[in-house]
Motif scaffolding. Structure first.
Motif, PDB file in Angstrom:
ATOM      1  N   HIS A 197     -14.392  58.607  69.263  1.00  0.00           N
ATOM      2  CA  HIS A 197     -13.146  59.144  69.798  1.00  0.00           C
ATOM      3  C   HIS A 197     -13.090  60.637  69.491  1.00  0.00           C
ATOM      4  CE1 HIS A 197      -8.520  58.535  70.373  1.00  0.00           C
ATOM      5  NE2 HIS A 197      -8.959  59.639  70.949  1.00  0.00           N
ATOM      6  N   LEU A 198     -13.265  61.458  70.536  1.00  0.00           N
ATOM      7  CA  LEU A 198     -13.256  62.911  70.380  1.00  0.00           C
ATOM      8  C   LEU A 198     -12.031  63.502  71.075  1.00  0.00           C
ATOM      9  CD1 LEU A 198     -17.013  63.624  71.218  1.00  0.00           C
ATOM     10  CD2 LEU A 198     -16.003  63.122  68.978  1.00  0.00           C
ATOM     11  N   GLU A 199     -11.550  64.638  70.570  1.00  0.00           N
ATOM     12  CA  GLU A 199     -10.393  65.290  71.184  1.00  0.00           C
ATOM     13  C   GLU A 199     -10.728  65.821  72.575  1.00  0.00           C
ATOM     14  OE1 GLU A 199      -9.343  68.414  68.538  1.00  0.00           O
ATOM     15  OE2 GLU A 199     -11.145  69.611  68.913  1.00  0.00           O
ATOM     16  N   LYS A 200     -12.010  66.136  72.781  1.00  0.00           N
ATOM     17  CA  LYS A 200     -12.528  66.565  74.079  1.00  0.00           C
ATOM     18  C   LYS A 200     -14.047  66.401  74.027  1.00  0.00           C
ATOM     19  CE  LYS A 200     -12.875  71.416  72.662  1.00  0.00           C
ATOM     20  NZ  LYS A 200     -12.459  72.821  72.948  1.00  0.00           N
ATOM     21  N   PRO A 201     -14.734  66.354  75.169  1.00  0.00           N
ATOM     22  CA  PRO A 201     -16.190  66.207  75.141  1.00  0.00           C
ATOM     23  C   PRO A 201     -16.849  67.260  74.258  1.00  0.00           C
ATOM     24  CG  PRO A 201     -15.379  65.921  77.373  1.00  0.00           C
ATOM     25  CD  PRO A 201     -14.202  66.376  76.550  1.00  0.00           C
ATOM     26  N   GLY A 202     -17.596  66.804  73.280  1.00  0.00           N
ATOM     27  CA  GLY A 202     -18.266  67.705  72.360  1.00  0.00           C
ATOM     28  C   GLY A 202     -17.376  68.248  71.261  1.00  0.00           C
ATOM     29  N   GLY A 203     -16.104  67.800  71.220  1.00  0.00           N
ATOM     30  CA  GLY A 203     -15.162  68.302  70.236  1.00  0.00           C
ATOM     31  C   GLY A 203     -15.129  67.494  68.954  1.00  0.00           C
ATOM     32  N   LYS A 204     -14.067  67.700  68.174  1.00  0.00           N
ATOM     33  CA  LYS A 204     -13.913  67.011  66.903  1.00  0.00           C
ATOM     34  C   LYS A 204     -13.378  65.599  67.123  1.00  0.00           C
ATOM     35  CE  LYS A 204     -12.919  71.261  64.315  1.00  0.00           C
ATOM     36  NZ  LYS A 204     -11.913  71.955  63.474  1.00  0.00           N
ATOM     37  N   GLY A 205     -13.648  64.731  66.154  1.00  0.00           N
ATOM     38  CA  GLY A 205     -13.137  63.371  66.265  1.00  0.00           C
ATOM     39  C   GLY A 205     -13.765  62.431  65.270  1.00  0.00           C
ATOM     40  N   GLY A 206     -13.570  61.134  65.501  1.00  0.00           N
ATOM     41  CA  GLY A 206     -14.113  60.116  64.611  1.00  0.00           C
ATOM     42  C   GLY A 206     -15.100  59.216  65.323  1.00  0.00           C
ATOM     43  N   TRP A 207     -15.965  58.583  64.530  1.00  0.00           N
ATOM     44  CA  TRP A 207     -16.939  57.653  65.090  1.00  0.00           C
ATOM     45  C   TRP A 207     -17.254  56.578  64.063  1.00  0.00           C
ATOM     46  CZ3 TRP A 207     -21.336  57.014  62.242  1.00  0.00           C
ATOM     47  CH2 TRP A 207     -21.663  58.033  61.334  1.00  0.00           C
ATOM     48  N   ALA A 208     -17.763  55.456  64.565  1.00  0.00           N
ATOM     49  CA  ALA A 208     -18.161  54.360  63.670  1.00  0.00           C
ATOM     50  C   ALA A 208     -19.201  53.495  64.358  1.00  0.00           C
ATOM     51  CB  ALA A 208     -16.954  53.512  63.285  1.00  0.00           C
ATOM     52  N   THR A 209     -20.124  52.986  63.571  1.00  0.00           N
ATOM     53  CA  THR A 209     -21.099  52.018  64.060  1.00  0.00           C
ATOM     54  C   THR A 209     -21.087  50.828  63.112  1.00  0.00           C
ATOM     55  OG1 THR A 209     -22.942  52.944  62.780  1.00  0.00           O
ATOM     56  CG2 THR A 209     -22.580  53.839  64.987  1.00  0.00           C
ATOM     57  N   GLY A 210     -21.553  49.697  63.578  1.00  0.00           N
ATOM     58  CA  GLY A 210     -21.551  48.531  62.711  1.00  0.00           C
ATOM     59  C   GLY A 210     -22.319  47.361  63.273  1.00  0.00           C
ATOM     60  N   ARG A 211     -22.244  46.236  62.544  1.00  0.00           N
ATOM     61  CA  ARG A 211     -22.961  45.019  62.936  1.00  0.00           C
ATOM     62  C   ARG A 211     -21.963  43.955  63.400  1.00  0.00           C
ATOM     63  NH1 ARG A 211     -22.300  41.280  58.957  1.00  0.00           N
ATOM     64  NH2 ARG A 211     -21.697  42.049  56.890  1.00  0.00           N
ATOM     65  N   ILE A 212     -22.315  43.279  64.464  1.00  0.00           N
ATOM     66  CA  ILE A 212     -21.493  42.196  65.003  1.00  0.00           C
ATOM     67  C   ILE A 212     -21.573  40.980  64.086  1.00  0.00           C
ATOM     68  CG2 ILE A 212     -21.308  40.536  66.908  1.00  0.00           C
ATOM     69  CD1 ILE A 212     -20.301  43.265  67.696  1.00  0.00           C
ATOM     70  N   ASP A 213     -20.416  40.317  63.830  1.00  0.00           N
ATOM     71  CA  ASP A 213     -20.445  39.102  63.004  1.00  0.00           C
ATOM     72  C   ASP A 213     -19.764  37.911  63.682  1.00  0.00           C
ATOM     73  OD1 ASP A 213     -17.744  39.684  62.770  1.00  0.00           O
ATOM     74  OD2 ASP A 213     -17.750  39.875  60.590  1.00  0.00           O
ATOM     75  N   CYS A 214     -19.315  38.081  64.930  1.00  0.00           N
ATOM     76  CA  CYS A 214     -18.746  36.956  65.672  1.00  0.00           C
ATOM     77  C   CYS A 214     -18.648  37.332  67.148  1.00  0.00           C
ATOM     78  CB  CYS A 214     -17.363  36.594  65.130  1.00  0.00           C
ATOM     79  SG  CYS A 214     -16.697  35.041  65.828  1.00  0.00           S
ATOM     80  N   LEU A 215     -18.930  36.381  68.027  1.00  0.00           N
ATOM     81  CA  LEU A 215     -18.843  36.621  69.467  1.00  0.00           C
ATOM     82  C   LEU A 215     -18.450  35.343  70.185  1.00  0.00           C
ATOM     83  CD1 LEU A 215     -19.303  38.336  72.048  1.00  0.00           C
ATOM     84  CD2 LEU A 215     -21.704  37.562  71.976  1.00  0.00           C
ATOM     85  N   LEU A 216     -17.364  35.439  70.963  1.00  0.00           N
ATOM     86  CA  LEU A 216     -16.921  34.341  71.823  1.00  0.00           C
ATOM     87  C   LEU A 216     -16.729  34.879  73.234  1.00  0.00           C
ATOM     88  CD1 LEU A 216     -14.164  32.426  69.786  1.00  0.00           C
ATOM     89  CD2 LEU A 216     -16.217  31.421  70.797  1.00  0.00           C
ATOM     90  N   THR A 217     -17.192  34.154  74.231  1.00  0.00           N
ATOM     91  CA  THR A 217     -16.968  34.565  75.612  1.00  0.00           C
ATOM     92  C   THR A 217     -16.486  33.367  76.418  1.00  0.00           C
ATOM     93  OG1 THR A 217     -19.238  34.084  76.352  1.00  0.00           O
ATOM     94  CG2 THR A 217     -18.821  36.278  75.458  1.00  0.00           C
ATOM     95  N   GLY A 218     -15.602  33.657  77.371  1.00  0.00           N
ATOM     96  CA  GLY A 218     -15.105  32.611  78.264  1.00  0.00           C
ATOM     97  C   GLY A 218     -15.024  33.195  79.656  1.00  0.00           C
ATOM     98  N   GLY A 219     -15.848  32.692  80.574  1.00  0.00           N
ATOM     99  CA  GLY A 219     -15.923  33.338  81.878  1.00  0.00           C
ATOM    100  C   GLY A 219     -16.432  34.750  81.688  1.00  0.00           C
ATOM    101  N   LYS A 220     -15.682  35.726  82.155  1.00  0.00           N
ATOM    102  CA  LYS A 220     -16.083  37.130  82.037  1.00  0.00           C
ATOM    103  C   LYS A 220     -15.288  37.883  80.964  1.00  0.00           C
ATOM    104  CE  LYS A 220     -19.439  37.538  84.969  1.00  0.00           C
ATOM    105  NZ  LYS A 220     -20.777  38.027  84.527  1.00  0.00           N
ATOM    106  N   VAL A 221     -14.675  37.142  80.051  1.00  0.00           N
ATOM    107  CA  VAL A 221     -13.921  37.758  78.955  1.00  0.00           C
ATOM    108  C   VAL A 221     -14.642  37.508  77.637  1.00  0.00           C
ATOM    109  CG1 VAL A 221     -11.739  37.793  77.689  1.00  0.00           C
ATOM    110  CG2 VAL A 221     -11.731  37.512  80.179  1.00  0.00           C
TER     111      VAL A 221
END
Length: 216
Positions: A111-135
Motif C-alpha cells: 500500500h503506497l501513497e502513490k506509485p513509487g511513493g512511501k507506504g507499507g508492505w507485507a509478505t507471508g505464508r498461507i495457512d488456510c484456504l477455502l473456496t466455493g465456486g469462484k469465491v
C-alpha cells in the motif's frame, strides 16, 4: 514466482524450430515412413507399447487435481493516487482435500501513497484456504514487513473471481489496518467488497470439492 522472458530473437528461433519439426513430419506422412524408426511403416505401432504421446496423455489424466487454489495479482481501484497491490499463490493439495488448514503458498500486499511513493508492505505464508465456486477465503501469517507491529500476525483475505472484474476483501476492513492480532480464526476474512482496478491484473480461484460424508 519468476517467469522466463522470451526476447524477440528467442521467439524467432523457437518459431523456426516448430516450422522445421512440422516440415519433417510432413515428409514422413508423405512417404508413409516413421522418421523415428526408418523403414517402419506408419500405423504399425505395437499396441502393447503405446506411443509416447499416448503415455503422456494418460499420465496427465491420472494426475490428481489439487483441491483448491487462489492465484494471481492485481491492484485495487482508487480515485486517489494510492497504489495498492495484492498477490496470491495459495494451494490446497489433493491429498489434503478434507483439511483446508493444510494449505500452503504465499501472499503479499503493498500500500503506497502513490506509485513509487512511501507506504507499507507485507509478505507471508498461507495457512488456510477455502473456496466455493469462484469465491475464496484464505488466511496467512506475516513473515516479513516494514511495519514492526504487524510481523507474526495472522491476516485474512477474500476474493471473488469474476473474470477481470474481481473483488477483494481483507480481515482488517472494519479497523482501518492490520492490527497485529494473532488470534484471527483460520480462513476468516471480510466480504470481498473492494474492486480491482481495470487492466492491472487478475485473480483465479479453483473451486473446492466439498467432501460430503457418504450416507449410511
Amino acid at each position: 514466482m519468476s517467469r522466463i522472458a522470451f526476447t524477440p530473437t528467442r521467439v524467432a528461433v523457437l518459431g523456426a524450430a516448430v516450422l522445421l519439426t512440422a516440415g519433417a513430419a510432413g515428409v514422413a506422412v508423405a512417404s508413409g515412413e516413421d522418421v523415428t524408426h526408418p523403414g517402419k511403416r506408419i500405423g504399425t505401432q505395437d499396441a502393447a507399447h503405446p506411443a509416447p504421446a499416448a503415455k503422456d496423455a494418460a499420465a496427465a489424466k491420472a494426475k490428481p487435481r489439487e483441491a483448491a487454489a487462489l492465484t494471481g495479482s492485481a491492484k485495487l481501484f482508487r480515485k486517489t493516487t494510492e497504489d495498492i497491490t495484492f498477490t496470491f499463490d495459495a494451494h490446497l493439495a489433493a491429498r489434503h482435500n478434507a483439511d483446508p488448514s493444510k494449505a500452503t503458498g504465499t501472499f503479499k500486499f503493498v500500500h503506497l501513497e502513490k506509485p513509487g511513493g512511501k507506504g507499507g508492505w507485507a509478505t507471508g505464508r498461507i495457512d488456510c484456504l477455502l473456496t466455493g465456486g469462484k469465491v475464496a477465503s484464505a488466511t496467512g501469517i506475516i513473515t516479513k514487513t516494514n511495519i514492526k507491529e504487524m510481523n507474526g500476525s495472522r491476516v485474512g483475505f477474500s476474493v471473488h473471481d469474476q473474470g477481470k472484474k474481481d473483488r477483494l476483501g481483507y480481515s482488517w476492513a472494519a479497523v482501518g489496518g492490520p492490527d497485529g492480532t494473532k488470534k484471527l480464526t483460520k480462513c476468516n476474512s471480510a466480504a470481498p467488497f473492494e474492486q480491482v482496478k481495470k487492466g492491472t491484473g487478475d485473480f483465479h480461484v479453483q473451486p473446492w470439492k466439498l467432501p460430503y460424508p457418504d450416507p449410511r
